[in-house]
Motif scaffolding. Sequence first.
Motif, PDB file in Angstrom:
ATOM      1  N   ALA A  93       0.825  -1.210   0.000  1.00 49.49           N
ATOM      2  CA  ALA A  93       0.000   0.000   0.000  1.00 49.49           C
ATOM      3  C   ALA A  93       0.859   1.260   0.000  1.00 49.49           C
ATOM      4  O   ALA A  93       1.927   1.297   0.609  1.00 49.49           O
ATOM      5  CB  ALA A  93      -0.919  -0.003   1.218  1.00 49.49           C
ATOM      6  N   GLY A  94       0.383   2.270  -0.692  1.00 51.18           N
ATOM      7  CA  GLY A  94       1.108   3.539  -0.746  1.00 51.18           C
ATOM      8  C   GLY A  94       0.342   4.532  -1.593  1.00 51.18           C
ATOM      9  O   GLY A  94      -0.848   4.348  -1.856  1.00 51.18           O
ATOM     10  N   PHE A  95       1.031   5.597  -2.009  1.00 53.42           N
ATOM     11  CA  PHE A  95       0.402   6.549  -2.921  1.00 53.42           C
ATOM     12  C   PHE A  95       0.374   5.956  -4.333  1.00 53.42           C
ATOM     13  O   PHE A  95       1.261   5.183  -4.689  1.00 53.42           O
ATOM     14  CB  PHE A  95       1.197   7.866  -2.978  1.00 53.42           C
ATOM     15  CG  PHE A  95       1.131   8.674  -1.713  1.00 53.42           C
ATOM     16  CD1 PHE A  95      -0.086   9.146  -1.231  1.00 53.42           C
ATOM     17  CD2 PHE A  95       2.296   8.983  -1.017  1.00 53.42           C
ATOM     18  CE1 PHE A  95      -0.145   9.900  -0.069  1.00 53.42           C
ATOM     19  CE2 PHE A  95       2.235   9.747   0.151  1.00 53.42           C
ATOM     20  CZ  PHE A  95       1.024  10.193   0.629  1.00 53.42           C
ATOM     21  N   GLY A  96      -0.611   6.398  -5.136  1.00 49.54           N
ATOM     22  CA  GLY A  96      -0.591   6.025  -6.549  1.00 49.54           C
ATOM     23  C   GLY A  96       0.684   6.573  -7.179  1.00 49.54           C
ATOM     24  O   GLY A  96       1.078   7.697  -6.907  1.00 49.54           O
ATOM     25  N   GLY A  97       1.378   5.758  -7.966  1.00 49.10           N
ATOM     26  CA  GLY A  97       2.621   6.214  -8.587  1.00 49.10           C
ATOM     27  C   GLY A  97       3.866   5.700  -7.885  1.00 49.10           C
ATOM     28  O   GLY A  97       4.963   5.769  -8.435  1.00 49.10           O
ATOM     29  N   GLN A  98       3.703   5.170  -6.660  1.00 46.86           N
ATOM     30  CA  GLN A  98       4.888   4.648  -5.945  1.00 46.86           C
ATOM     31  C   GLN A  98       5.235   3.223  -6.374  1.00 46.86           C
ATOM     32  O   GLN A  98       6.232   2.679  -5.921  1.00 46.86           O
ATOM     33  CB  GLN A  98       4.638   4.666  -4.429  1.00 46.86           C
ATOM     34  CG  GLN A  98       4.847   6.034  -3.791  1.00 46.86           C
ATOM     35  CD  GLN A  98       4.710   5.964  -2.273  1.00 46.86           C
ATOM     36  OE1 GLN A  98       3.755   5.403  -1.748  1.00 46.86           O
ATOM     37  NE2 GLN A  98       5.684   6.526  -1.568  1.00 46.86           N
ATOM     38  N   GLY A  99       4.399   2.638  -7.197  1.00 50.19           N
ATOM     39  CA  GLY A  99       4.713   1.301  -7.692  1.00 50.19           C
ATOM     40  C   GLY A  99       4.220   0.168  -6.809  1.00 50.19           C
ATOM     41  O   GLY A  99       4.744  -0.934  -6.846  1.00 50.19           O
ATOM     42  N   VAL A 100       3.187   0.442  -6.009  1.00 51.88           N
ATOM     43  CA  VAL A 100       2.715  -0.614  -5.107  1.00 51.88           C
ATOM     44  C   VAL A 100       2.018  -1.743  -5.872  1.00 51.88           C
ATOM     45  O   VAL A 100       2.124  -2.908  -5.503  1.00 51.88           O
ATOM     46  CB  VAL A 100       1.786  -0.073  -3.990  1.00 51.88           C
ATOM     47  CG1 VAL A 100       2.574   0.760  -3.012  1.00 51.88           C
ATOM     48  CG2 VAL A 100       0.619   0.694  -4.542  1.00 51.88           C
ATOM     49  N   LEU A 101       1.313  -1.392  -6.947  1.00 50.32           N
ATOM     50  CA  LEU A 101       0.658  -2.455  -7.720  1.00 50.32           C
ATOM     51  C   LEU A 101       1.710  -3.365  -8.359  1.00 50.32           C
ATOM     52  O   LEU A 101       1.582  -4.585  -8.378  1.00 50.32           O
ATOM     53  CB  LEU A 101      -0.268  -1.873  -8.792  1.00 50.32           C
ATOM     54  CG  LEU A 101      -1.403  -0.964  -8.314  1.00 50.32           C
ATOM     55  CD1 LEU A 101      -2.352  -0.644  -9.472  1.00 50.32           C
ATOM     56  CD2 LEU A 101      -2.190  -1.577  -7.166  1.00 50.32           C
TER      57      LEU A 101
END
Lengths: 357, 179
Positions: free
Chosen positions: B8-16
């Motif tokens: 989990a993190g901000f969108g754009g941090q590459g969590v997906l």
Amino acid sequence: MGDLKLMKGNEALSEAMIRAGCDAYFGYPITPQSEVLEYLAREASARTGMVVLQAESEVAAINMIYGAAGAGRRVMTTSSSPGISLMQEGLSYIASAELPCLLANVVRGGPGLGTIQPSQADYFQSVKGGGHGDYKLIVLAPSSVQEMVDFVKLGFELGEKYRNPVMILTDGAIGQMMEKVVLFEQMPRKTEFPDWATTGKKPGKDRNYITSLHIQSEKMEEINLRLQAKYKEIEKNEIRYQTVNLEDAEYVFTGFGLVARICIKAMEMARAKGYKVGVIRPITVFPFPTQVYADVAPQLKGILDVEMNAGQMVEDVRLSVNGATKVEFYGRMGGMIPSPEEILENFERIYIKGETK
Amino acid sequence: MTQEAIFAGFGGQGVLSMGMILAYSGMLENKEVCWMPSYGPEMRGGTANAITIVSDDYISSPIISRFDSVIALNQPSVDKFESRVKPGGMIIYDSTNILTPPTRTDITIYNVPGSEEAVKLKNIKVLNMLMLGAFVRATKIVKEETITEALKQVLPERYHKLVPLNMEAFNVGTSFVTN
């Protein structure tokens, strides 16, 4: 054994469409299933020559399906809830004209434009008609990415066997999630078409005429009787379901699609606490697996039906058991997904503590 | 062995992508895998997450609300998911990014100065690989050498030149976990 891949539900569905030798896809993009059109646009025509066309609207797409199905081609469209609503008129025509075609509804939360998150609120629309008139779709409810593949092939086969539209009723979560899939081998596209298809009049043969308009009531009733006889035949032959741990079950959790898997996890947790719970998952929601509920009902203290809607399939479960056991409901709506813990809590609230809401 | 994790993190941090690389690794090792992304409005700037399950057995529910591991790349993720770690589970967080660290005593907590280390590697985008390194070392759910192959499957071919940098970040991440 075919290819093993890690794929999103929507991509797996698209790949299966190509491999099943589908002749044409007509659709209009909508979240959460836009990957279908994107994937097909990228892959399909170069590989099989399949037609992939973005129509100007869902209304246009379903009527293109009507036309191509009439020509005996293997055709499919996909959409999500609001788009499927737009297709209902055409779908009723296709059902009346008895043409095979395959649809997938990657359901999102409604009513209205709603949300892009997963939902099962289109159950009634899918299994009880949706469009006007007395007609039925064959409705398959996948619960895994693998079944998104398998049910494309099965859906085409059933549609062609019964000359009936088939719906894959899935949801945004299955469309978006990735799992391992085994893909079947590429099938050739058809080169021969059914004798009812409008492929051009042959010398010495009558022309084929496909219509849903029959002004004479006697004729229209005759067609209705034929359709109803066909639906009875489908109910006799095509019921599919999965059961888990029914042998010693005192309670049953039931749900279709994604929710059935959440029910299986909740069942494992319930069993760990000593409750004898089993699971019934209808795989075809029309035809509905009535008998499996009726058969197990006498041994049960109760059924908990879980859905991502306000309680739709629960009506069919209640009709199936016909009062032989208690059927309670738990659901989430508007794009929310029930967790296994939530299902277990509500089971204990209703059946163990005997509380009502 | 089963590992029910959420990245989990901000969108754009590459969590997906972190979850996806783990899922590919699991598949390459013939395990059962499931990757379930959040795909709602949070994709556009808020918090994003991906539930990733890797197991030797059949995976029943892809939807879970309690996790063996939480990998948190921002404060909202720690705040949201700390209470949902199973007792005995773990939380791995980017200590550069997080002002209020997790406090539970019944779980293992790894603080990895991920963003700081990623800056040292001159590419903040490898933060996700760094955190993934810590996760894989701590859980041993897949072999560390499988990650290189998984990365090649997730990244389009034109980005394969970035594999060595990503693996360097991964290896730095592993060094923050000592058992």
